[in-house]
Design an enzyme around this catalytic site. Structure first.
Site, PDB file in Angstrom:
ATOM      1  N   TRP A   1       0.829  -1.212   0.000  1.00 28.08           N
ATOM      2  CA  TRP A   1       0.000   0.000   0.000  1.00 28.08           C
ATOM      3  C   TRP A   1       0.856   1.251   0.000  1.00 28.08           C
ATOM      4  CZ3 TRP A   1      -4.027  -1.741  -1.899  1.00 28.08           C
ATOM      5  CH2 TRP A   1      -4.664  -2.899  -1.439  1.00 28.08           C
ATOM      6  N   ASP A   2       2.029   1.196   0.641  1.00 23.96           N
ATOM      7  CA  ASP A   2       2.959   2.338   0.575  1.00 23.96           C
ATOM      8  C   ASP A   2       3.389   2.592  -0.865  1.00 23.96           C
ATOM      9  OD1 ASP A   2       3.430   3.444   3.186  1.00 23.96           O
ATOM     10  OD2 ASP A   2       4.354   1.565   3.750  1.00 23.96           O
ATOM     11  N   LEU A   3       3.730   1.535  -1.573  1.00 27.82           N
ATOM     12  CA  LEU A   3       4.164   1.695  -2.959  1.00 27.82           C
ATOM     13  C   LEU A   3       3.022   2.181  -3.844  1.00 27.82           C
ATOM     14  CD1 LEU A   3       6.368  -1.510  -3.227  1.00 27.82           C
ATOM     15  CD2 LEU A   3       7.173   0.859  -3.134  1.00 27.82           C
TER      16      LEU A   3
END
Length: 404
Positions: A165-167
């Site tokens: 989700w960060d990416l």
């Protein structure tokens, strides 16, 4: 690439960890001038693992900050804050663009920036839409993905190490920034954009139809390594290798039956069960029976022979590997050309990557990360016009960091 598509764009990145820095790195790989702002001594991710064995330098930080310029400023001081604000709002058609994930910095708010430059574009990446903190590990548990992952005979939640989700949030930030820039070029408007990591995750699972499915059917049971909704399964070979095969389409399904020599048995099974395995729903429902039919073929051959037969038949498959296998391929000069080696100052040769975006089948350039604060003087001299004397005074006052 014949030319860098974002050449002439200047982005000030004031962010740490994955989402913001990955957004900045993507923009830098496409030709933008990305200026990373760090506090003196580095931000909270400056020493984050993984680190180089030789000297403890962060492979993580240096990898996510490739191709950027680095400035180190005492942002607790009024002078330091003034410099960063001036840098972020400096004039120029391709300037006035900011990516940040700062919390508790009212001096760097959109309003403070817009007071200096009305058409400023700011993309803020946060944890929760309401302002609370979140990271990939906490978000993934909140949306229920960890309940789907793991062995079918266990209900223990299983975390995974990829900060997906960060990416995705980083890619969402680049999309938002470029969309706002396109609008500014047409209308002259700035933008105050916010992206919450929790929203990215919730939107992701909703857009896949997973939440609607739960409302209709209840929580999905675990499937272990079986693929959900079609046929995909892992098999062990005679020499203890392991492969994953996937049959999403009728063509892929026929190829799998041909490679494994099970077409006649599968046809008989279809008649017995009154099903049509050309339909992926039927393949999914009877996945365990199908796997049981095919398993002896995999178990009777070594991995190399299995792989050759699957490839020849046109099966969609892959080996289960460790990252050390990927490194070995790279060292041997085989595998994807997206990987490359760069000489990272302070660390030495490291495995790096081009942007995965290819133009005319060619990958773009790649460069190492600058040392913390290495570009401080150059950036402030070129963008704000500070003289050597002014820079020297700021450095003596402890406002600017020194090149490491």
């Amino acid at each position: 690439m014949s030319g860098q598509p974002l050449a002439g764009l200047r982005v000030v990145e004031f962010a740490s960890f994955v989402a913001g820095p990955s957004a900045g790195m993507t923009l830098a790989q496409l030709g933008a001038q990305v200026i990373r702002v760090d506090p003196l001594g580095g931000g909270p991710d400056y020493r984050r693992w993984p680190v180089a064995q030789r000297n403890g330098e962060s492979l993580y930080w240096n990898s996510l900050n490739r191709g950027k310029q680095s400035i180190a400023v005492d942002v607790r001081s009024e002078q330091g804050r003034e410099l960063v604000l001036a840098l972020a709002t400096a004039p120029g058609k391709g300037a006035g663009i900011v990516v940040d994930n700062a919390v508790g910095r009212p001096w760097f708010s959109y309003e403070a920036l817009a007071d200096r430059r009305a058409d400023v574009i700011k993309v803020h990446i946060g944890g929760q839409a309401g302002g609370g903190p979140a990271v990939d590990y906490t978000v993934n548990t909140e949306v229920g993905v960890t309940d789907l992952t793991g062995p079918a005979d266990s209900r223990t939640p299983v975390n995974h190490v990829l900060p997906a989700w960060d990416l995705v949030a980083g890619m969402t930030a680049t999309t938002a920034l470029l969309a706002a820039l396109h609008r500014r070029e047409r209308s002259g408007e700035g933008a105050d954009l916010q992206i919450a990591l929790a929203d990215v995750a919730l939107a992701g699972v909703a857009n896949l139809g997973w939440l609607s499915e739960v409302r209709e059917r209840g929580d999905r049971p675990r499937h272990g390594n079986y693929m959900y909704g079609s046929f995909g399964a892992d098999f062990v070979t005679a020499d203890e290798g392991r492969v994953m095969v996937v049959a999403l389409t009728p063509r892929q399904w026929r190829a799998l039956c041909t490679a494994t020599g099970t077409a006649k048995v599968i046809a008989s099974l279809e008649q017995t069960l009154s099903v049509d395995f050309a339909d992926e729903t039927h393949r999914y429902i009877h996945r365990e029976t199908i796997a049981a039919v095919m398993r002896p073929w995999f178990a009777g051959l070594p991995l190399d022979a299995v792989g050759a037969a699957l490839t020849e038949a046109g099966v969609l498959w892959s080996r289960y590997r460790q990252m050390s296998d990927v490194v070995a391929d790279f060292e041997a000069g085989v595998g994807s050309r997206v990987l490359t080696e760069v000489d990272q100052p302070g660390i030495g040769p490291v495995i790096s990557a081009h942007s995965p975006i290819r133009e005319d089948s060619e990958y773009g350039p790649v460069s190492p990360a600058a040392a913390l604060g290495a570009d401080t003087d150059q950036v402030f001299a070129e963008v704000l016009g500070l003289s050597d004397s002014e820079l020297g005074k700021l450095r003596s006052a402890g406002v600017l960091g020194t090149t490491e």
